[in-house]
Motif scaffolding. Sequence first.
Motif, PDB file in Angstrom:
ATOM      1  N   ASN A  64      31.488  69.335  17.025  1.00 38.63           N
ATOM      2  CA  ASN A  64      30.402  68.576  17.538  1.00 38.63           C
ATOM      3  C   ASN A  64      29.475  69.311  18.241  1.00 38.63           C
ATOM      4  O   ASN A  64      29.974  70.035  19.303  1.00 38.63           O
ATOM      5  CB  ASN A  64      31.195  67.470  18.267  1.00 38.63           C
ATOM      6  N   PRO A  65      28.177  68.990  18.086  1.00 38.57           N
ATOM      7  CA  PRO A  65      27.221  69.535  18.912  1.00 38.57           C
ATOM      8  C   PRO A  65      27.272  69.062  20.276  1.00 38.57           C
ATOM      9  O   PRO A  65      26.910  69.710  21.326  1.00 38.57           O
ATOM     10  CB  PRO A  65      25.764  68.987  18.210  1.00 38.57           C
ATOM     11  N   LEU A  66      28.076  67.775  20.485  1.00 35.68           N
ATOM     12  CA  LEU A  66      28.142  67.162  21.812  1.00 35.68           C
ATOM     13  C   LEU A  66      29.109  68.235  22.690  1.00 35.68           C
ATOM     14  O   LEU A  66      29.030  68.228  23.961  1.00 35.68           O
ATOM     15  CB  LEU A  66      28.841  65.762  21.560  1.00 35.68           C
ATOM     16  N   TRP A  67      30.316  68.604  21.970  1.00 37.49           N
ATOM     17  CA  TRP A  67      31.113  69.445  22.612  1.00 37.49           C
ATOM     18  C   TRP A  67      30.450  70.604  23.322  1.00 37.49           C
ATOM     19  O   TRP A  67      30.532  71.133  24.382  1.00 37.49           O
ATOM     20  CB  TRP A  67      32.172  69.849  21.786  1.00 37.49           C
ATOM     21  N   HIS A  68      29.518  71.342  22.499  1.00 31.07           N
ATOM     22  CA  HIS A  68      28.837  72.355  23.142  1.00 31.07           C
ATOM     23  C   HIS A  68      27.832  72.163  24.206  1.00 31.07           C
ATOM     24  O   HIS A  68      27.107  73.310  24.507  1.00 31.07           O
ATOM     25  CB  HIS A  68      28.292  73.225  21.899  1.00 31.07           C
ATOM     26  N   LYS A  69      27.439  70.965  24.323  1.00 31.40           N
ATOM     27  CA  LYS A  69      26.545  70.397  25.511  1.00 31.40           C
ATOM     28  C   LYS A  69      27.255  70.488  26.786  1.00 31.40           C
ATOM     29  O   LYS A  69      26.780  70.262  27.867  1.00 31.40           O
ATOM     30  CB  LYS A  69      25.804  69.404  25.108  1.00 31.40           C
TER      31      LYS A  69
END
Length: 419
Positions: free
Chosen positions: A43-48
């Motif tokens: 998920n892109p959210l995880w890498h934020k």
Amino acid sequence: MINEIDAVLLLDGRRSIEQLLAFTRQPDRESALQALAEGIQANPLWHKLDGARLVIRAWPHPLVAAFGDFSTQQRLLLADLAAQLHEVIPHHRYVDYSAAEQAAERLATALRLRFGQEALSRFHYTAIPRGGWIVLGMLSYLLNLHPEQIGAPGPSGHDSQETWVVVDDCALSGVRFQQFLQRWNLPVVIFCPLFAPRELCLAIERAEPRVEACINAEDLEDVAPVRFGEAYPQWLDERERQMAGDGYWNGIAEYIAFAWCEPETKYWDVEAGCFKAGWNVLPPSLCLKRRMQASSQRSRRNGRARGLARGSARGQAWETIDRQAVGPGPLKADDRVLWASFGASLAVAHFPMEATEPTTCFEFDAIAADMWRALLSTGSLKEAVSLLLENYVVAPEMLRQDLASLMAELEESGIMIQH
């Protein structure tokens, strides 16, 4: 030991091991947790969540947790992820290619019964990218469509006398179909989502005069009334305000995913006052789109790690999923304890049995972290002392006293136990 690092429990698998295996389609709990963790990290959210660590423990009960220095907004996002995992894992609908073909056959049958084969042979067919084209490919064989019947509509008004069948793999709120109608000026449309809530199909027919029929192969259940219980009326009022005319239906369709994609989820960003892309949880091994997302995120993660100083804690934090073993004992970490390394220091969290109770999270400095690892890897005070003396130049008795003091504190707090 000081409380600085946050620890958020994402999955407590005490009662859902078989459900976890079914959701990930893996043969054992270690493989299942690894697949689930890979899905979260895609998920892109995880890498934020800069520098966050994802930790999994298979025994005695499956646990998944996130460690990091989280803001209030990030903790809310992780709480949403935890709620999503606990809801989706026991109640999921995964559609592989074989099941999709069977659903496409039911959709073809429904179209023949409604319009007849002769009319279907005169219609034109298009799809909502990208999953819709996969379904339309199946449908084209089942309905024996000619190549010239399939394609995108022409310029506005060009196809004013034609009936267009618009195909999609699923419809959850109708937003994508609404956008399709806004783009193409077609007077007669038949919308065919393979899976959709019956209430949504009826709402589209009521709202759009151009839509002659909305026909699906299988209904999706609205899970919102059960999820929100007595608060459902208030939630529905807020939902209608947030949607503000986007889509046709304000319910929440049951979770569905396909072998080619997992539909995007949304969450309401209070600060921005709009919906944003949320979490996807299907393991990449089960979904083509998720595999591509995982590969892309992995490339970005590795590139970022290479750009940081060698040995940097932040760089290392982007590289791995921590898989934690039980240890030889008799001294062991409690069944509800997980830990994560941040450079030379270590964060250790003790998760309560009840979700309403607070989580105790401690940070160990470099020396205490080495002591922790020595106690876990050997399972005894005596052997831990011997192991530490290989790397520390210190009087053995002083080291034994310091280690015994730490061990007593850990046992008193319930973080470590003697079997």
